[in-house]
Design a protein around this motif. Structure first.
Motif: not given
Lengths: 112, 116
Positions: A32, A36, A89, A93, A97-105, B31, B33, B35, B40-43, B97, B103
């Motif tokens: 997914y 954002y 961003f 996913r 799992q539920g959490n998202l891994i984000f890019g740096k923006g 769920y 969370y 963060y 410059g580092m995102g979340l 999730s 999600n």
């Protein structure tokens, strides 16, 4: 690899132009891919999202293009407006799992 | 419908002090969370919870603790504040999730913390 790589870090576009932001990933278990949008002083808000079985998704002026073989996806903003000025961003996913891994923006500025 | 509410919005701490960032959601999301966002580092994910009584570490949990006694609340505790914890903290919640494409994380407005 859990990382999502986003480029460029900042982008300046003239009003009416096309804004393009790119993201790349390594882990094929991601299922997914949302984008954002965040305005100053606010929390991120979902803009548009895509699943890896679809190559493109369009909502109004916003389009996600997804290249599964290249493990890349991008956000295109057509007819960019000053009100689109924000930080964008990409995220991914992991399946199950539920959490998202984000890019740096990417900080987008649309000039009038 | 307030969504995700975070308090306080701003806080300045001295090194070694402790504090709790509060987060409440009224969407009955299972769920939740935490963060942190650095320029410059995102979340980056600190902790998350899949339901009341269940929490797990994210990517950057050191120096933080969480609890989830109810569906609605997910406080983040800083025990011994350090300058490296200066950041903007975002709480988020989501309904599911496991459903592909379902999600949607709803974020709060953030809490800006400065440790001096």
């Amino acid at each position: 690899q859990q990382q999502v790589k986003q480029s460029p870090q900042s982008l300046i576009v003239q009003k009416g132009g096309i804004s393009i932001i790119n993201c790349a990933y390594e882990n094929t278990a991601f299922d997914y891919f949302p984008w954002y949008q965040q305005f100053p002083g606010k929390g991120p808000a979902l803009l548009i999202a895509i699943r890896p079985d679809v190559s493109e998704k369009k909502e109004g002026r916003f389009t996600i293009s997804f290249n599964k073989s290249a493990k890349q996806f991008s956000l295109h903003i057509m007819d960019s407006q000053p009100g689109d000025s924000a930080t964008y961003f990409c995220a991914a996913r992991m399946a199950g799992q539920g959490n998202l891994i984000f890019g740096k923006g990417t900080k987008l500025s649309v000039k009038p | 419908n307030a969504g995700v509410t975070q308090t306080p919005k701003f806080r300045i701490l001295k090194i070694g002090q402790s504090m709790t960032l509060q987060c409440t959601q009224d969407m009955n999301h299972n769920y939740m969370y935490w963060y942190r966002q650095d320029p410059g580092m995102g979340l980056k994910l600190i902790y998350y919870s899949v339901g009341a009584g269940i929490t797990d570490k994210g990517e950057v949990p050191n120096g933080y603790n969480v609890s989830r006694s109810t569906t609605e609340d997910f406080p983040l505790r800083l025990e011994l504040a350090a300058p490296s914890q200066t950041s903007v903290y975002f709480c988020a919640s989501s309904y599911s999730s496991t459903e592909t494409g379902a999600n949607v994380l709803t974020f709060g407005a953030g809490s800006r913390l400065t440790v001096l």
